[in-house]
Each structure stands twice: as structure tokens, then as C-alpha cells.
Design a protein around this motif. Structure first.
Motif, PDB file in Angstrom:
ATOM      1  N   TYR A 166      13.838   4.677   9.856  1.00 27.48           N
ATOM      2  CA  TYR A 166      14.273   3.883  10.752  1.00 27.48           C
ATOM      3  C   TYR A 166      15.386   4.728  11.369  1.00 27.48           C
ATOM      4  N   ASN A 167      15.472   6.129  11.430  1.00 30.02           N
ATOM      5  CA  ASN A 167      16.595   6.916  12.079  1.00 30.02           C
ATOM      6  C   ASN A 167      17.715   6.702  11.581  1.00 30.02           C
ATOM      7  N   GLY A 168      17.892   6.290  10.121  1.00 31.02           N
ATOM      8  CA  GLY A 168      19.212   6.261   9.575  1.00 31.02           C
ATOM      9  C   GLY A 168      20.003   7.573   9.419  1.00 31.02           C
ATOM     10  N   GLU A 169      21.080   7.455   9.560  1.00 35.58           N
ATOM     11  CA  GLU A 169      21.980   8.657   9.677  1.00 35.58           C
ATOM     12  C   GLU A 169      22.959   8.958   8.406  1.00 35.58           C
ATOM     13  N   LEU A 170      22.931   7.869   7.405  1.00 38.69           N
ATOM     14  CA  LEU A 170      23.712   7.903   6.245  1.00 38.69           C
ATOM     15  C   LEU A 170      23.177   9.156   5.456  1.00 38.69           C
ATOM     16  N   SER A 171      24.201   9.674   4.534  1.00 41.92           N
ATOM     17  CA  SER A 171      23.875  10.719   3.752  1.00 41.92           C
ATOM     18  C   SER A 171      22.948  10.220   2.590  1.00 41.92           C
ATOM     19  N   ASP A 172      22.076  10.832   1.889  1.00 47.35           N
ATOM     20  CA  ASP A 172      21.260  10.421   0.890  1.00 47.35           C
ATOM     21  C   ASP A 172      22.027   9.747  -0.148  1.00 47.35           C
TER      22      ASP A 172
ATOM     23  N   MET B  79      25.028   8.226   0.104  1.00 42.01           N
ATOM     24  CA  MET B  79      25.682   6.843   0.510  1.00 42.01           C
ATOM     25  C   MET B  79      24.757   5.913   0.521  1.00 42.01           C
ATOM     26  N   ILE B  80      23.577   6.166   1.173  1.00 42.12           N
ATOM     27  CA  ILE B  80      22.399   4.986   1.159  1.00 42.12           C
ATOM     28  C   ILE B  80      21.728   4.657  -0.151  1.00 42.12           C
TER      29      ILE B  80
ATOM     30  N   ASN C  81       0.839  -1.185   0.088  1.00 39.01           N
ATOM     31  CA  ASN C  81      -0.014  -0.071  -0.083  1.00 39.01           C
ATOM     32  C   ASN C  81       0.817   1.348  -0.046  1.00 39.01           C
ATOM     33  N   ARG C  82       2.263   1.097   0.333  1.00 36.54           N
ATOM     34  CA  ARG C  82       2.966   2.136   0.649  1.00 36.54           C
ATOM     35  C   ARG C  82       3.991   2.184  -0.519  1.00 36.54           C
ATOM     36  N   GLY C  83       3.868   1.294  -1.580  1.00 32.90           N
ATOM     37  CA  GLY C  83       4.787   1.505  -2.727  1.00 32.90           C
ATOM     38  C   GLY C  83       5.343  -0.029  -2.684  1.00 32.90           C
ATOM     39  N   TYR C  84       6.689  -0.291  -3.619  1.00 30.49           N
ATOM     40  CA  TYR C  84       7.219  -1.298  -3.720  1.00 30.49           C
ATOM     41  C   TYR C  84       8.375  -1.234  -2.611  1.00 30.49           C
ATOM     42  N   VAL C  85       8.432  -2.693  -2.108  1.00 28.99           N
ATOM     43  CA  VAL C  85       9.884  -2.983  -1.096  1.00 28.99           C
ATOM     44  C   VAL C  85      10.412  -4.077  -1.758  1.00 28.99           C
ATOM     45  N   ARG C  86      11.821  -4.182  -1.170  1.00 27.29           N
ATOM     46  CA  ARG C  86      12.487  -5.398  -1.493  1.00 27.29           C
ATOM     47  C   ARG C  86      12.574  -6.117  -0.455  1.00 27.29           C
TER      48      ARG C  86
ATOM     49  N   ILE D 220      14.070   4.796  -1.134  1.00 25.32           N
ATOM     50  CA  ILE D 220      15.353   4.393  -0.372  1.00 25.32           C
ATOM     51  C   ILE D 220      15.685   5.388   0.713  1.00 25.32           C
ATOM     52  N   VAL D 221      15.839   6.781   0.439  1.00 22.37           N
ATOM     53  CA  VAL D 221      15.988   7.745   1.529  1.00 22.37           C
ATOM     54  C   VAL D 221      15.021   7.831   2.487  1.00 22.37           C
ATOM     55  N   LYS D 222      13.560   7.724   2.100  1.00 28.00           N
ATOM     56  CA  LYS D 222      12.408   7.809   2.856  1.00 28.00           C
ATOM     57  C   LYS D 222      12.543   6.703   4.036  1.00 28.00           C
ATOM     58  N   LYS D 223      12.790   5.680   3.457  1.00 26.17           N
ATOM     59  CA  LYS D 223      12.635   4.461   4.630  1.00 26.17           C
ATOM     60  C   LYS D 223      13.895   4.351   5.475  1.00 26.17           C
ATOM     61  N   HIS D 224      14.854   4.896   4.932  1.00 25.65           N
ATOM     62  CA  HIS D 224      16.192   5.076   5.723  1.00 25.65           C
ATOM     63  C   HIS D 224      15.914   5.967   6.966  1.00 25.65           C
ATOM     64  N   ARG D 225      15.439   7.224   6.598  1.00 24.05           N
ATOM     65  CA  ARG D 225      15.136   8.085   7.766  1.00 24.05           C
ATOM     66  C   ARG D 225      13.888   7.571   8.683  1.00 24.05           C
TER      67      ARG D 225
END
Length: 846
Positions: free
Chosen positions: A595-601, A603-604, A497-502, A588-593
Motif C-alpha cells: 500500500y506504498n507505505g514509507e515507514l521503516s521495517d 517502525m511498522i 489464500n495469501r496467508g493470515y490477515v487481521r 506485516i512489512v510486505k503488506k505495508h509496502r
């Protein structure tokens, strides 16, 4: 050897039986379906064709030849005697000479063996005419004789048409229970049935258990026969509208038995013009018109020049009657006259012919082409096949009897113990191969139970390992008929429902390398699977947390077993076909953020580039396409655990299974880790959320880890000696015995000195020397570490550090090893590799 550590086979034989007058194995087939663990201690059959067919299908059953020559005192102990003793002396279609016929006296050979061995139970089969022979005196002698042997005897006439097989075949079954064993008053007979299953369809009485209903249109121009509650008369051709000879019957209901009826015969309405071939089994050939006006089919008479049937003074013989396949078949016979000999004639696809042997097999509930070949693969003629099939015991009725017998005789706990499936975790090395071969030689693995071997490909193995796996796979499947599956970790894109995921899954692979012509099912060998796992998780495996093992070994095996043990024939496609990824950089960036991910856009996104380039779907795959062994197994324990087509190996409802792991006696410290993980998984069953032990979350709680090499005290030297045997050396792994090239070639757990030494010896050990960077090269590992390391800032020192294969480090560890190669001497490395404190056991199978 390892055989000392395996259980005594006699303890596993919870039900054994002796088969007399075995024919082609009708009793055996039914018993296997009801009690697949049952062991046949031997068989007796003298008909050369039936015996040859039997020995081809039951290769390991001991041949006791002629029953009259069996020395009963030399027979092993057994729980049950089964015998379809000769019926001709009592058959209504024979001369009925009974005990005056030498074949009738063979019953007393059964008595002789029962008296000597006194098994718990026996099951005998014969024609219904046995009950009425000599006004019942013959049957009286039989019952009296069995009673004198201290057996409580029951008997019942059973017809296979009442148990799902569309053949009208009445047979008397005699079951005896020894008074020496307490059966708690439980009896097998009588077996109840609800009678013919008849359903209303468009106002007509329609028989549901018919030849055509049972096989539909998928059985080689064949179908079945006719029986029902009543005939359906749809008209009369006489001007007066009355008279039995003028009645026209519907072909959609019960077909009447065709007789001559003053030379005309009964009439059946059929909308098509019907033809018949001159040869009884021909599909084509010269045709003669059988139908006349208005689609009314007349019974065949002398006026039909193709001589499909013949007339006698008493009218049409059974071998000349024509039956409708929309009902129950007539009794198959070993002998018979007329063009319909053995099977009868049927109106099938607008032609009259007798049933083919394969159709006769189906009427007896025998596997297709069971009777086609003999012991040495010689072709059995149709005439002999008909005779053998006609003499066979219907296996469906046998299964019904032994289903009830199982409930009476077999201890449920003992049965479950033997039904728990076995899995061999094959690492690809000599130790696990030695264990597997000895398990096979000891007959510890059973195809009927669903036992299998699993090899998980990491794509970072040595080429010699893949060749070795292929050789062992071939032996396992072709010699022992145990499925050996190769699997790979993979991912797919799922639409939510929120789009595609791996998402993580697995796929089946064959034992041929991935290439242009084998690009879906071929095994990958250039690090693709390893990198897909890293790119999916975004984190490198390390000496502290081996997510490579979790993804490529544990989860892959768990997912595979969830499908395989659910008795599936295939695994469904996952994801949707797409040549490019449906997941955007922004996703990808949205999902990383999230989960409180701190890598740059940047890099992720870079870390996810590889996994996004991988195939977006897992194809539908059939298990049979990935093994040369039989995949159809019969495990009632697993069947009872299936819910909505699925089975669980995790959680409170998880199944039990045995996992054989190849760990040597000199590696027994690894066993401690495995058993602790299983113990923790059981603790997790009563815990929730954060209270669960994280290291055991992916561990099946009811897995029983078997390590027979430890029990047998097999160390490295004994493994070397095993493969030094000339009979095995030709299958041996073509790698040095030091183990340095086992598993992933430059795995971090092998330590600095070993990895540098492997790189120095690259030419000698025949590593991949192509220009392609692969796991065979230490440079590949250095490149992967650089690509997927995480840079984090140390808050106390305000400086960055790398989180790589070896945890936190200012440098890329593998790259420092590469940089030192030119300056270090090989002899020094050999010495250092023996002392290296970094040397750790590879725990992939832990």
C-alpha cells in the motif's frame, strides 16, 4: 420533559382489542405472534386460577373482572373484540343445555358490548357442538343477533391439527365485520389447508405433523399422539389368521382407538417390553408388565392390577384409552374422568402415562410453563393447570386467523412505521441515561420489535462510568425487559489464500471488569481496546480524523446491529484459536509496502506488535448470555429483510431503523453534523468509488437520528435537576457535573487546560492511582502518542515532523502538557479551561 417531544401513543396503536372470557390468554398469545404491536385495552375472566395465570403473563392488561358487570359505556374504543365464550352449554361432552344454562346466556353480554362499542371486527370461538345444538336453532339465534348489530358474519370449523399443532381439536370460529367500515370485500374466512401432511417413508404412510415429530425427544419424557390416513395391519395372532380382535397393528403408522373388544382390545406391535407406573404422571414407581409375547401390547383390561385404566359397562372410557405418541393428540379437556383425565393416556418411552402440563401447553401452542405460576408467583397445581389448558383457545389457530385479519385491516405503511426497530446509543453519561429512562417510562421501546440499547466500551472510561452503565443496564433489563448490550471493538486473524490477515470485528462483553476469572467476556478498562484500534490502523486518531470513533463506536455498532437485527441467537466464532499470532514480521512489512507505505521495517513492525498480541479469534457468543431481558423478538419487517441469514444496514438494501441519541438542546450544533452525515450517506448510494463522500462511507443511509432532548429543549440544567430527584439520585453517575470526566478521560478534544487540570486534580476525582499506566493518567496518552506518532519529512525544509493526536507538530503535544504540570498553578488552569480555544465537544456519538 422529554415526554413532550415523543409521539402521542394513541397514534401508534394501529390495532387494539378487548378480550372477554380470556382464560390464560390463548387469544392474546396468537394475536401477539401475528400482530405484535396490537394493544389489549382490557380483559375479563372470573376463574381465579386462569385469571391469576393471565395477570402474571400480561401484567399491563386492564382487568374488567366479571363480564356481566362491565359498564360498556366506560370501555375505551377498540378495533376488535375476541371471546372464547363458555362452551359447556353447547359441548358434546356436556349436558348441552344451551341458553337454558346461565353460562350460555353470557353470549348476550358480548352482544351488549358489541352494540355499545361497535368495533370493526370480532372473533368468537366455541365448540363445534354449538352448530348442532337444538338442531341448529341456537346457532341461528346467534347469527341473527349479530346480523341485527350490522355485522357481516362468517364461521368455520377449524382444527389445529391442520395448522401445525398435533392435537385433534375442532372449534368453530365466528368472525364478524362491521358494515360501517369498508373492508373492500376482503374476508378472513374460509381458511384453506391442504389436509393432513402425509409423506411416504419406506413404503409406509407416516404422519409428519405428530406429537413426536413436533417435539422430537426434547420434551421431558413426553411426546404426542396418533392419527393418519389408514391403519397398518402387520399380522394376526389367531390360528386362522383372521378376525379383528386378532389384528396386530404397526406402531410406526396410525394407532387405532383402543377399545375393550371382548375384554382383549386391539394389539399394537412394539419391539420393547412396555411398563406402566401406578401413578398417571410417574416416570418411575411400582411397575406392572403391559406387554406379552412377541412384543405385542394389549389394551389394558381388569387383569392389570395397577389400575391404570378402568372398565365401564360400555367399555373403556376416553380417559382410559392408550394412544401412540407418533400421531395427533386427542382433544384436551378442562374436565374428564379416568387416569387419562384432561389429556388422555400415551405410550411414551415404554411407559403409559398422561401428558404432563407442559406437554398440554405445547398441544395448545402455549409457551412452556405459561400456566405454572400465578400473579404473585404462587405455584398452580397440576389439576388446575390441566383445567386451564383444556379451556384455552389454541393460539396457533388464532395466529392463522389474525395473520389474515392483518392483511384485511392494517395499512401496510402504518404497520411498517411501527415495526421499524429502535436503537438507543448509550454514551454512559447523564444525558443519554435521562433520555433512555424517559423513553422506557413512556413505553417507546418494545422488546417484541427487537429494540435494544448499545454501549460501546473504549476501555478509556472512568471507573464510575462503568458502574453507572451497569446500574442503568440493570434497570433497563429487569424493569422494562429491553436488552442492553455492552460491546467492544476487537480484531481477529483470518486465514486467506495469501496467508493470515487481521480483520476488524466486535464482541459482546458483560458488566464485570476484565480479570483472570473473567478474561474472555469482561470489559477492558486499561486502554487495551483503544490501543488495539490504533495498532490495527497504524494511525493515531486526531482532531481532524477520529478513527477511534469510527472503529470503536460506528463500525462496532454497525457490526453488532447487522447480527442482532438478523434475529440471530448467537454470533459465530471468527478466526482460529491460537496462543501466538500467525502473522510474521515479513507479512506485516510486505503488506505495508503493497500500500506504498514509507515507514521503516522496524517502525511498522513495532506499531503492529500490540494488535498481534491480542486474541487471534472472536469467540462464539450467545446474546442471551449478555442480557437479562428476553432476546426473542417478533418483527416481520426485519424478517422480510433477512437474506441467507444476514441483514444489511449499509447500501441500497439497508434496513431502516431509529437511533436515539442523547444530545441536549444546548448542544444542538452537533445534530447538524449527524444529519449531514446521513444525508451524505444517501448521496453515496448513487455514487461509486472515489466519488463517494468519505466521511459518510460507514454511515447507514436509512438511519433515522432521533434527538428528543433537543425537541424537548432539555439543556444541561434540566439534566442536573432530573438527577437531583431523590428517586433517581441513588442511580446517578458518581462524577462531577462539569463533564470533564465524561467519555475518554484525557481525550484530545477536551483541550490542553482541561486535560492538565484533570491531571492536577487526580487525587480529588479518584482517578486510578495504581502503578499501572492507564488512560486515567495523562502520561498514558503521552506514551501512546510517542509510540504511534508517524515521523514524516517535510520536503521543503528537509526536516522531520510528528503526525500525532493534533496533526503535524515538531513536538509530542501530550508530553509538553505533562512537562508543564509542575510549573502551572491549579487556579490558573481553572481559569484557562474556561477560555481554552482548544475546548471542543467530544463527538463520539456524532
Amino acid at each position: 420533559m422529554i415526554t413532550r417531544a415523543l409521539k402521542n401513543k394513541k397514534q401508534q396503536d394501529i390495532f387494539t382489542y378487548l378480550s372477554l372470557f380470556s382464560g390464560v390468554g390463548g387469544f392474546e398469545i396468537g394475536i401477539q405472534r401475528a400482530m405484535p404491536y396490537a394493544k389489549c385495552v382490557g380483559f375479563s375472566e372470573i376463574d381465579p386460577y386462569a385469571k391469576s395465570i393471565y395477570q402474571r403473563n400480561f401484567k399491563n392488561h386492564k382487568d374488567y373482572r366479571d363480564v356481566t358487570e362491565i359498564n360498556e359505556n366506560e370501555l375505551p374504543e377498540f378495533d376488535c373484540l375476541v371471546a372464547g365464550f363458555p362452551c359447556q352449554p353447547f359441548s358434546l361432552s356436556g349436558k348441552r343445555q344451551g341458553f337454558n344454562d346461565t353460562r350460555g346466556t353470557l353470549f348476550f353480554d358480548i352482544v351488549r358490548i358489541l352494540k355499545a362499542k361497535h368495533p370493526k371486527v370480532f372473533v368468537l370461538e366455541n365448540v363445534r357442538g354449538l352448530l348442532s345444538h337444538d338442531e341448529g336453532r341456537t346457532f341461528g339465534v346467534i347469527i341473527k343477533t349479530l346480523d341485527e348489530l350490522r355485522y357481516d358474519v362468517q364461521w368455520q370449523v377449524l382444527n389445529c391439527k391442520h395448522h401445525g399443532t398435533p392435537q385433534d381439536r375442532n372449534r368453530v370460529f365466528i368472525v364478524g365485520y362491521s358494515r360501517a367500515y369498508n373492508q373492500s370485500g376482503k374476508k378472513i374466512l374460509p381458511i384453506r389447508y391442504s389436509g393432513s401432511k402425509v409423506a411416504e417413508l419406506s413404503g409406509q404412510q407416516t404422519v409428519t405433523n405428530t406429537i413426536k415429530k413436533s417435539w422430537a425427544d426434547g420434551f421431558r419424557e413426553g411426546s404426542y399422539i396418533v392419527e393418519g390416513r389408514k391403519l397398518k395391519i402387520i399380522g394376526n395372532i389367531h390360528p386362522s389368521g383372521v378376525g379383528m380382535n386378532g389384528n396386530v397393528y404397526s406402531s410406526t403408522a396410525l394407532a387405532p382407538t383402543l377399545t375393550t373388544n371382548k375384554g382383549e382390545g386391539l394389539k399394537i406391535f412394539h419391539s420393547e417390553r412396555v411398563f406402566t407406573a401406578k401413578g398417571s404422571n410417574e416416570i418411575g414407581g411400582s411397575l406392572g408388565l403391559l406387554s406379552r409375547n412377541d412384543g405385542i401390547c394389549y389394551a389394558l383390561t381388569k387383569k392389570h392390577a395397577n389400575h391404570i385404566v378402568q372398565l365401564t359397562e360400555s367399555g373403556l372410557t376416553q380417559g382410559a384409552r392408550v394412544y401412540d405418541p407418533c400421531g395427533i393428540g386427542i382433544t384436551l379437556n378442562s374436565k374428564g374422568g379416568g387416569m387419562g383425565a384432561n389429556t388422555g393416556l400415551y405410550l411414551i418411552k415404554n411407559r403409559v402415562r398422561r401428558l404432563m402440563p407442559i406437554e398440554g401447553e405445547r398441544l395448545q401452542d402455549i409457551p412452556d410453563e405459561h400456566t405454572k405460576f400465578g400473579k404473585n408467583n404462587e405455584v398452580i397445581s397440576d389439576a388446575q393447570r390441566y383445567a386451564c389448558i383444556g379451556n384455552a383457545v389454541n393460539s396457533k389457530v388464532v395466529k392463522v386467523i389474525f395473520d389474515k385479519l392483518r392483511d384485511v385491516l392494517i395499512d401496510k405503511k402504518a404497520e411498517e412505521k411501527i415495526l421499524i426497530p429502535r436503537v438507543v446509543s448509550f454514551s454512559g453519561g447523564r444525558t443519554s441515561a435521562m433520555m433512555l429512562l424517559q423513553l422506557l417510562e413512556k413505553d417507546e421501546l418494545k422488546q417484541w420489535r427487537g429494540d435494544c440499547v448499545v454501549f460501546n466500551n473504549t476501555s478509556a472510561e472512568h471507573s464510575a462510568t462503568y458502574a453507572f452503565v451497569s446500574r442503568i443496564k440493570k434497570i433497563t433489563e429487569e424493569k422494562y425487559n429491553i436488552p442492553f448490550f455492552m460491546t467492544e471493538f476487537c480484531t481477529y486473524e483470518a486465514k486467506t489464500n495469501r496467508g493470515y490477515v487481521r480483520r476488524i470485528t466486535y464482541k459482546l462483553i458483560n458488566d464485570l471488569p476484565y480479570c483472570e476469572h473473567n478474561n474472555i467476556h469482561g470489559y477492558k478498562f486499561q486502554g487495551e481496546v483503544f490501543e488495539e484500534s490504533i495498532s490495527q490502523t497504524g494511525v493515531l486518531p486526531s482532531t481532524y480524523q477520529r478513527n477511534c470513533t469510527i472503529n470503536m463506536k460506528i463500525l462496532t455498532t454497525n457490526n453488532f446491529l447487522t447480527d442482532w437485527m438478523a434475529s440471530k441467537t448467537y454470533i459465530n466464532q471468527q478466526g482460529e484459536f491460537s496462543e501466538i499470532s500467525n502473522i510474521s514480521d515479513a507479512d506485516i512489512v510486505k503488506k505495508h509496502r503493497m500500500y506504498n507505505g514509507e515507514l521503516s521495517d522496524a517502525m511498522i513492525v513495532d506499531k503492529k506488535t500490540f494488535v498481534r498480541s491480542c486474541q487471534a479469534f472472536r469467540p462464539k457468543q450467545f446474546f442471551k448470555d449478555f442480557t437479562n431481558a428476553d432476546i426473542n423478538y417478533n418483527n416481520t419487517y426485519l424478517k422480510e429483510k433477512i437474506t441467507n441469514g444476514c441483514i444489511s444496514i449499509l447500501g441500497k438494501d439497508a434496513i431502516k431503523y431509529h437511533n436515539y441519541i442523547g444530545i441536549r438542546f444546548d448542544e444542538k450544533h452537533r445534530a447538524i453534523k449527524i444529519r449531514k452525515r446521513i444525508k451524505d450517506a444517501k448521496k453515496n448510494l448513487s455514487r461509486k468509488g472515489k466519488n463517494k463522500i468519505s466521511s459518510a462511507k460507514t454511515q447507514p443511509p436509512f438511519e433515522n437520528a432521533n434527538m428528543p432532548m433537543i425537541k424537548a429543549r432539555i439543556d444541561k440544567q434540566k439534566v442536573i435537576e432530573f438527577w437531583a430527584d431523590p428517586a433517581r439520585s441513588k442511580y446517578d453517575l458518581d462524577l462531577p457535573y462539569d463533564g470533564m470526566l465524561s467519555n475518554c478521560i484525557h481525550c484530545m478534544l477536551k483541550g490542553k487546560s482541561k486535560n492538565q487540570l484533570l491531571s492536577k486534580q487526580a487525587q480529588v476525582i479518584a482517578l486510578d492511582n495504581t502503578n499501572t499506566l492507564t488512560p486515567n493518567s495523562i502520561e498514558w496518552w503521552a506514551w501512546i502518542e510517542k509510540k504511534y506518532s508517524r515521523k514524516v519529512i517535510k520536503s521543503d525544509k528537509n526536516e522531520y515532523t510528528n503526525i500525532g493526536f493534533f496533526g503535524a507538530s515538531k513536538e509530542y503535544v501530550y508530553q509538553t502538557w505533562v512537562d508543564e504540570l509542575e510549573e502551572i498553578n491549579e487556579e490558573v488552569l481553572i481559569k484557562l479551561s474556561e477560555e481554552d480555544s482548544w475546548n471542543m465537544d467530544c463527538n463520539c456519538t456524532d
